[in-house]
Design an enzyme around this catalytic site. Structure first.
Site, PDB file in Angstrom:
ATOM      1  N   ASP A 132       0.838  -1.186   0.000  1.00 37.05           N
ATOM      2  CA  ASP A 132       0.000   0.000   0.000  1.00 37.05           C
ATOM      3  C   ASP A 132       0.882   1.249   0.000  1.00 37.05           C
ATOM      4  O   ASP A 132       1.967   1.230  -0.579  1.00 37.05           O
ATOM      5  CB  ASP A 132      -0.927  -0.037   1.225  1.00 37.05           C
ATOM      6  CG  ASP A 132      -2.266   0.628   0.983  1.00 37.05           C
ATOM      7  OD1 ASP A 132      -2.286   1.875   0.876  1.00 37.05           O
ATOM      8  OD2 ASP A 132      -3.286  -0.070   0.916  1.00 37.05           O
ATOM      9  N   HIS A 166      -3.254   6.118   3.666  1.00 34.09           N
ATOM     10  CA  HIS A 166      -4.141   5.000   3.284  1.00 34.09           C
ATOM     11  C   HIS A 166      -3.680   3.679   3.890  1.00 34.09           C
ATOM     12  O   HIS A 166      -4.461   2.935   4.485  1.00 34.09           O
ATOM     13  CB  HIS A 166      -4.186   4.923   1.760  1.00 34.09           C
ATOM     14  CG  HIS A 166      -5.186   3.972   1.193  1.00 34.09           C
ATOM     15  ND1 HIS A 166      -4.859   2.682   0.821  1.00 34.09           N
ATOM     16  CD2 HIS A 166      -6.501   4.101   0.905  1.00 34.09           C
ATOM     17  CE1 HIS A 166      -5.927   2.071   0.335  1.00 34.09           C
ATOM     18  NE2 HIS A 166      -6.941   2.913   0.367  1.00 34.09           N
ATOM     19  N   ASN A 270     -14.602   0.686  -6.570  1.00 35.94           N
ATOM     20  CA  ASN A 270     -15.642   1.566  -6.052  1.00 35.94           C
ATOM     21  C   ASN A 270     -16.479   2.199  -7.156  1.00 35.94           C
ATOM     22  O   ASN A 270     -16.773   3.385  -7.113  1.00 35.94           O
ATOM     23  CB  ASN A 270     -15.018   2.679  -5.209  1.00 35.94           C
ATOM     24  CG  ASN A 270     -14.372   2.147  -3.952  1.00 35.94           C
ATOM     25  OD1 ASN A 270     -14.757   1.107  -3.448  1.00 35.94           O
ATOM     26  ND2 ASN A 270     -13.368   2.843  -3.454  1.00 35.94           N
ATOM     27  N   SER A 382     -11.475  -0.605  -0.280  1.00 33.51           N
ATOM     28  CA  SER A 382     -10.149  -0.624   0.350  1.00 33.51           C
ATOM     29  C   SER A 382     -10.248  -0.927   1.832  1.00 33.51           C
ATOM     30  O   SER A 382      -9.328  -1.512   2.419  1.00 33.51           O
ATOM     31  CB  SER A 382      -9.450   0.735   0.174  1.00 33.51           C
ATOM     32  OG  SER A 382      -8.815   0.834  -1.055  1.00 33.51           O
TER      33      SER A 382
END
Length: 594
Positions: A132, A166, A270, A382
């Site tokens: 990530d 994130h 998404n 996520s």
């Protein structure tokens, strides 16, 4: 509340069908001959000196080896690399080094993780690789005086800390122990609060990365598997599907990790709100979530209660089937809307979305009315993905002998399958409403249930693989069919010589895995089950909505155009008339939805 779509996964649109006849990918072909590009060149075997010599002769400069998938990243003009592909018969595919982007107070009891933890299963001793934007140290990822971030490496240079914000949020959903909220009235605890985190940074301070960085990180996770007992990889990121999973470099890499005994969990995307030509979000799964091996996760809304009976699908959660291959995805859904987890105070996301900080009074006794500098909320697939990664970690703690396929099969079969037929969500800013149907392409096999998965004892045969099956459209019957057996038209050859388990026995039968409410229609011939009968609606029940997914001109045809926009970035116009977009954009539902 303001709904902002900004990080996690990327819009997937229909892909031309020319990939099957060419070595070069469609985005590579769209470049001008003189454009200098970075490309991933995959060979049929580990590249030898003769291959390097041919590359040098064609002015291809090597940037990086990707030994995991027998590939090399070369830089050169499009024309020179095209000649190289034609001259070197050992080369299988050439694709651009594409851009990727990053895609619990109520969530923990909702999925049964609190019951598992009370039974002593908390992920201790299991390593989870979080690929990530980096993971910054925080009290929620500390045990005693020792950080549970046991290894950190950046594949983009610079610090391994999370400048974007994130990766830390994701890692704490996996393994946070509520250290910052330990003495509060609400404790924010992850699914596997004693698991170890392997921090492999591939996204920069704005959430941008590349295929080659992700592949390098996956290769490192495989290499470090024994040292840190890495049994799970979390990929809360993705990009458009630009080729079949059989040729996609990201998909080839995750399959290597899977074959090395590592469970790979990937965000679905998404874009469930995409209503291009009436398709209502169908066909928007991101890569590498399109790979049939991995566990692909969609997002649910907990509606701020600890019980699951009132939970609903998040309207932005991407739906299957996958572009090009029509694989049935997602595999499972988990809480992903307005999830509270650790914040990196000086990160891009924390500074950009201050309204997402939660009040101290929400979780602290006498905390005052100020905003927390430790926790904030984000939404998206996520956030749902690390829920499933944490579940896999506690399953592997309880029984380290489990294979990735058994973990996937148990999670899918044990998932809760009680859903409404449909639901409506409202955008809190625009007031726009979105309709969702609870079919197999929306909720997969059902809603994550950690405790049920832990109590499952069913095991696969050694030869069986829990591949997500393809769906096919039978024009004669007007039905979409789920292929579930070796005798079916796809057979074992098309799925890499392995056999799928769905439908092979009563234990792993179609209804047992997906549930009767998710599979519409009746039993059909030639080893398949109907999942979308002719009487059922598709999206808005229009012919264009159906043809956008199953029509030959959309998924399999070449009626699409690639080019560059005014900024020189690649843009894509969908065959079904969708808008042009910049594939480097990122999308994550920051504030969620009502």
């Amino acid at each position: 509340m303001q709904t902002i779509l900004t990080t996690a996964l990327i819009l997937i649109l229909a892909v031309p069908g020319l990939w099957a006849k060419k070595k070069t990918s469609v985005d590579f072909d769209a470049k001008a001959p003189g454009d200098v590009v970075s490309a991933i060149v995959i060979y049929g075997a580990p590249p030898a000196r003769k291959n390097a010599d041919k590359a040098n002769n064609n002015k291809a400069s090597k940037k990086k080896d990707l030994a995991l998938i027998n590939a090399v990243v070369y830089e050169g003009t499009k024309a020179d690399l095209e000649i190289l592909a034609a001259e070197d018969n050992d080369i299988l595919t050439v694709s651009l080094d594409r851009k990727v982007r990053g895609s619990l107070d109520y969530s923990n009891p909702t999925v049964g993780a609190d019951i598992a933890q009370n039974s002593g299963w908390d992920g201790e001793g299991v390593g989870v690789a979080v690929i990530d934007s980096g993971v910054s140290r925080n009290l929620d990822l500390t045990q005693g005086f020792n950080s549970r971030i046991v290894y950190s490496e950046s594949f983009i240079g610079g610090t391994t800390d999370d400048e974007f914000g994130h990766g830390t949020h994701v890692a704490t959903i996996v393994a946070g122990d509520g250290g910052f909220s330990n003495l509060g009235k609400v404790k924010f605890r992850g699914i596997a609060p004693k698991a170890s985190i392997i921090n492999l940074k591939v996204l920069d301070h704005e959430g941008a990365g590349s295929d080659s960085a992700v592949i390098s990180a996956i290769e490192r996770a495989v290499a470090l598997k024994k040292k840190y007992n890495i049994r799970v990889i979390n990929l809360s990121l993705g990009r458009p599907i630009l080729s079949s999973y059989k040729e996609d470099p990201l998909c080839l890499a995750v399959e290597k990790a899977w074959s090395n005994g590592i469970v790979v969990v990937v965000a679905a995307g998404n874009f469930g709100r995409d209503n291009s030509n009436g398709r209502e979000g169908y066909g928007t799964i991101a890569a590498p979530g399109n790979d049939p091996y991995v566990i692909t996760v969609g997002a649910m809304k907990t509606v701020t209660t600890p019980v699951r009976g009132d939970d609903l699908i998040a309207s932005y959660s991407s739906k299957g089937p996958t572009s090009v291959d029509h694989i049935v995805k997602p595999d499972i859904v988990a809480p992903g809307n307005r999830i509270i987890s650790a914040m990196v105070p000086e990160s891009y996301l924390a500074k950009s979305y201050p309204d997402n900080r939660i009040s101290k009074d929400y979780y602290l006794y006498n905390g005052g009315s100020g905003d927390s500098s430790l926790y904030f909320k984000m939404s998206g697939t996520s956030m749902a993905t690390p829920m499933v990664s944490g579940a896999a970690a506690v399953m592997l703690e309880k029984d380290p002998s489990l294979t990735p396929d058994t973990v996937k099969a148990r999670l899918m079969k044990s998932a809760t399958k009680q859903f409404p037929t449909a639901s409506v969500a409202t955008d809190p800013v625009t007031g726009e409403t979105f309709h969702s149907q609870y079919d197999v392409f929306t909720i997969g096999a059902g809603y994550l249930d950690v405790n049920a998965a832990l109590n499952s004892s069913e095991t696969l045969k050694s030869k069986d693989k829990a591949l997500s099956p393809p769906a096919v459209y039978d024009s004669k019957s007007g039905q979409v069919l789920l292929v579930t057996s070796d005798s079916a038209m796809w057979g074992t050859t098309s799925l890499k010589g392995t056999s799928a388990i769905w439908g092979s026995s009563a234990v792993w039968g179609t209804s047992a895995v997906w549930g009767t409410s998710a599979i519409w229609g009746s039993a059909a011939s030639w080893g398949t089950s109907a999942i979308w009968g002719s009487a059922a609606s598709w999206g808005t029940n229009t012919t264009e909505g159906f043809s956008a997914i199953w029509g030959t001109s959309a998924i399999w045809g070449s009626a699409a155009s690639w080019g560059t926009n005014d900024t020189g970035k690649m843009s894509y116009t969908a065959a079904f008339g969708g808008p042009s977009f910049d594939p480097s954009q990122i999308h994550i539902a920051i504030n969620g939805e009502n």
